[in-house]
Design a protein around this motif. Sequence first.
Motif, mmCIF file in Angstrom:
data_model
loop_
_atom_site.group_PDB
_atom_site.id
_atom_site.type_symbol
_atom_site.label_atom_id
_atom_site.label_comp_id
_atom_site.label_asym_id
_atom_site.label_seq_id
_atom_site.Cartn_x
_atom_site.Cartn_y
_atom_site.Cartn_z
ATOM 1 N N PHE A 133 10.268 11.085 -2.820
ATOM 2 C CA PHE A 133 10.435 9.660 -3.105
ATOM 3 C C PHE A 133 11.391 9.011 -2.114
ATOM 4 O O PHE A 133 11.156 7.910 -1.627
ATOM 5 C CB PHE A 133 10.948 9.443 -4.538
ATOM 6 C CG PHE A 133 9.854 9.331 -5.555
ATOM 7 C CD1 PHE A 133 8.826 8.403 -5.406
ATOM 8 C CD2 PHE A 133 9.862 10.133 -6.691
ATOM 9 C CE1 PHE A 133 7.823 8.289 -6.350
ATOM 10 C CE2 PHE A 133 8.850 10.018 -7.639
ATOM 11 C CZ PHE A 133 7.829 9.106 -7.468
ATOM 12 N N LYS A 134 12.490 9.720 -1.840
ATOM 13 C CA LYS A 134 13.486 9.159 -0.931
ATOM 14 C C LYS A 134 12.908 8.967 0.468
ATOM 15 O O LYS A 134 13.094 7.912 1.080
ATOM 16 C CB LYS A 134 14.721 10.065 -0.880
ATOM 17 C CG LYS A 134 15.844 9.463 -0.100
ATOM 18 C CD LYS A 134 17.101 10.285 -0.198
ATOM 19 C CE LYS A 134 18.196 9.586 0.608
ATOM 20 N NZ LYS A 134 19.436 10.305 0.583
ATOM 21 N N SER A 135 12.200 9.939 0.975
ATOM 22 C CA SER A 135 11.613 9.802 2.321
ATOM 23 C C SER A 135 10.519 8.732 2.331
ATOM 24 O O SER A 135 10.394 7.960 3.297
ATOM 25 C CB SER A 135 11.078 11.141 2.835
ATOM 26 O OG SER A 135 9.991 11.573 2.052
ATOM 27 N N GLY A 136 9.741 8.652 1.244
ATOM 28 C CA GLY A 136 8.714 7.612 1.144
ATOM 29 C C GLY A 136 9.325 6.215 1.091
ATOM 30 O O GLY A 136 8.827 5.270 1.731
ATOM 31 N N MET A 137 10.431 6.083 0.346
ATOM 32 C CA MET A 137 11.123 4.790 0.279
ATOM 33 C C MET A 137 11.687 4.405 1.636
ATOM 34 O O MET A 137 11.650 3.231 2.023
ATOM 35 C CB MET A 137 12.246 4.850 -0.763
ATOM 36 C CG MET A 137 11.739 4.998 -2.186
ATOM 37 S SD MET A 137 10.844 3.560 -2.741
ATOM 38 C CE MET A 137 12.179 2.580 -3.302
ATOM 39 N N GLU A 138 12.200 5.388 2.359
ATOM 40 C CA GLU A 138 12.754 5.102 3.685
ATOM 41 C C GLU A 138 11.652 4.633 4.639
ATOM 42 O O GLU A 138 11.840 3.677 5.401
ATOM 43 C CB GLU A 138 13.460 6.347 4.235
ATOM 44 C CG GLU A 138 14.176 6.130 5.542
ATOM 45 C CD GLU A 138 15.257 5.057 5.474
ATOM 46 O OE1 GLU A 138 15.441 4.347 6.495
ATOM 47 O OE2 GLU A 138 15.918 4.897 4.434
ATOM 48 N N LEU A 139 10.503 5.273 4.600
ATOM 49 C CA LEU A 139 9.375 4.844 5.455
ATOM 50 C C LEU A 139 8.895 3.440 5.072
ATOM 51 O O LEU A 139 8.584 2.627 5.942
ATOM 52 C CB LEU A 139 8.221 5.848 5.342
ATOM 53 C CG LEU A 139 8.434 7.200 6.030
ATOM 54 C CD1 LEU A 139 7.301 8.156 5.684
ATOM 55 C CD2 LEU A 139 8.535 7.017 7.529
ATOM 56 N N ASP B 289 0.836 -1.212 0.000
ATOM 57 C CA ASP B 289 0.000 0.000 0.000
ATOM 58 C C ASP B 289 0.866 1.256 0.000
ATOM 59 O O ASP B 289 0.568 2.237 -0.704
ATOM 60 C CB ASP B 289 -0.934 0.002 1.214
ATOM 61 C CG ASP B 289 -2.003 -1.074 1.129
ATOM 62 O OD1 ASP B 289 -2.255 -1.594 0.021
ATOM 63 O OD2 ASP B 289 -2.598 -1.404 2.192
ATOM 64 N N SER B 290 1.937 1.253 0.783
ATOM 65 C CA SER B 290 2.832 2.415 0.830
ATOM 66 C C SER B 290 3.508 2.649 -0.515
ATOM 67 O O SER B 290 3.639 3.793 -0.968
ATOM 68 C CB SER B 290 3.897 2.221 1.911
ATOM 69 O OG SER B 290 3.304 2.210 3.180
ATOM 70 N N LEU B 291 3.946 1.571 -1.158
ATOM 71 C CA LEU B 291 4.586 1.717 -2.472
ATOM 72 C C LEU B 291 3.599 2.260 -3.502
ATOM 73 O O LEU B 291 3.951 3.137 -4.314
ATOM 74 C CB LEU B 291 5.153 0.373 -2.942
ATOM 75 C CG LEU B 291 6.390 -0.130 -2.200
ATOM 76 C CD1 LEU B 291 6.716 -1.560 -2.623
ATOM 77 C CD2 LEU B 291 7.570 0.789 -2.452
ATOM 78 N N GLU B 292 2.384 1.739 -3.488
ATOM 79 C CA GLU B 292 1.372 2.226 -4.436
ATOM 80 C C GLU B 292 1.008 3.682 -4.175
ATOM 81 O O GLU B 292 0.808 4.469 -5.111
ATOM 82 C CB GLU B 292 0.128 1.342 -4.389
ATOM 83 C CG GLU B 292 0.360 -0.024 -5.024
ATOM 84 C CD GLU B 292 -0.841 -0.943 -4.911
ATOM 85 O OE1 GLU B 292 -1.795 -0.628 -4.162
ATOM 86 O OE2 GLU B 292 -0.827 -2.002 -5.569
ATOM 87 N N ALA B 293 0.941 4.065 -2.909
ATOM 88 C CA ALA B 293 0.640 5.463 -2.575
ATOM 89 C C ALA B 293 1.764 6.381 -3.064
ATOM 90 O O ALA B 293 1.507 7.487 -3.569
ATOM 91 C CB ALA B 293 0.442 5.614 -1.071
ATOM 92 N N ALA B 294 3.008 5.934 -2.939
ATOM 93 C CA ALA B 294 4.142 6.743 -3.405
ATOM 94 C C ALA B 294 4.107 6.901 -4.921
ATOM 95 O O ALA B 294 4.398 7.976 -5.449
ATOM 96 C CB ALA B 294 5.449 6.107 -2.970
ATOM 97 N N LEU B 295 3.729 5.824 -5.619
ATOM 98 C CA LEU B 295 3.674 5.911 -7.077
ATOM 99 C C LEU B 295 2.485 6.737 -7.563
ATOM 100 O O LEU B 295 2.499 7.243 -8.690
ATOM 101 C CB LEU B 295 3.617 4.500 -7.680
ATOM 102 C CG LEU B 295 4.896 3.677 -7.544
ATOM 103 C CD1 LEU B 295 4.659 2.247 -8.013
ATOM 104 C CD2 LEU B 295 6.031 4.323 -8.344
ATOM 105 N N ALA B 296 1.471 6.889 -6.743
ATOM 106 C CA ALA B 296 0.283 7.641 -7.139
ATOM 107 C C ALA B 296 0.507 9.149 -7.108
ATOM 108 O O ALA B 296 -0.234 9.907 -7.742
ATOM 109 C CB ALA B 296 -0.892 7.266 -6.241
ATOM 110 N N VAL B 297 1.520 9.595 -6.385
ATOM 111 C CA VAL B 297 1.815 11.034 -6.318
ATOM 112 C C VAL B 297 2.369 11.483 -7.670
ATOM 113 O O VAL B 297 3.343 10.918 -8.174
ATOM 114 C CB VAL B 297 2.838 11.316 -5.180
ATOM 115 C CG1 VAL B 297 3.227 12.789 -5.177
ATOM 116 C CG2 VAL B 297 2.263 10.892 -3.848
ATOM 117 N N GLU B 298 1.728 12.515 -8.255
ATOM 118 C CA GLU B 298 2.112 12.934 -9.602
ATOM 119 C C GLU B 298 3.299 13.887 -9.620
ATOM 120 O O GLU B 298 4.173 13.783 -10.457
ATOM 121 C CB GLU B 298 0.911 13.579 -10.299
ATOM 122 C CG GLU B 298 -0.155 12.563 -10.622
ATOM 123 C CD GLU B 298 -1.299 13.169 -11.411
ATOM 124 O OE1 GLU B 298 -1.104 14.204 -12.072
ATOM 125 O OE2 GLU B 298 -2.379 12.586 -11.372
#
Length: 193
Positions: A115-121, A99-108
């Motif tokens: 991206f880096k902070s989202g990947m770290e989380l 879900d976290s990966l999909e949410a990160a990819l949904a951000v336009e």
Amino acid sequence: MTDKDSPQPHQPDVTAHNETNASPATNGESKAAEPAVETMPSLEQSLRQAELQAEEHRDAWLRAKADAENIRKRAQMDIANAHKYAIENFSTELLAVMDSLEAALAVENATVENFKSGMELTRKQLASAFEKFNIKVIDPLGEKFDPHLHQAISTVESDLPPNTVVQVMQKGYVLNDRVIRPALVVVSKAKGT
């Protein structure tokens, strides 16, 4: 008066009494012999009773056999389900990571920093799931080479003692003290060998 002349008390005639008990009466068997004949089961009755007992034992055996077969089948089904659904809880934990990966990819309009902070989380979520299910990282940099935990892909000359891990190409993982993937490492060797 002498002893012969004195009146004697009445004594039953023992011989006559014994004869009636010993010999059968004229109109059938004596009363003493009748109960003995009635208590002795006939051969047919004994056989029938033995057959009934054998049938009861056979029924009990068949029931016990059926119970054992049901227990065996139930155990096989439980084992099959345990194999089939063994990773169900782990899979549930991984859904949060997905879900976290999909949410990160949904951000336009995401920046590299986002991206880096989202990947770290997301990595922290995954590490948390690993910790919860006792999956540990093998990162042996600087440690002595252990063929049970590491897989050497090459050796290089180094100032470090021989058989020391000088580079980790890929981390390994252990699940409940069982290696599920060894660490791919480069190991030191003595100079000039």
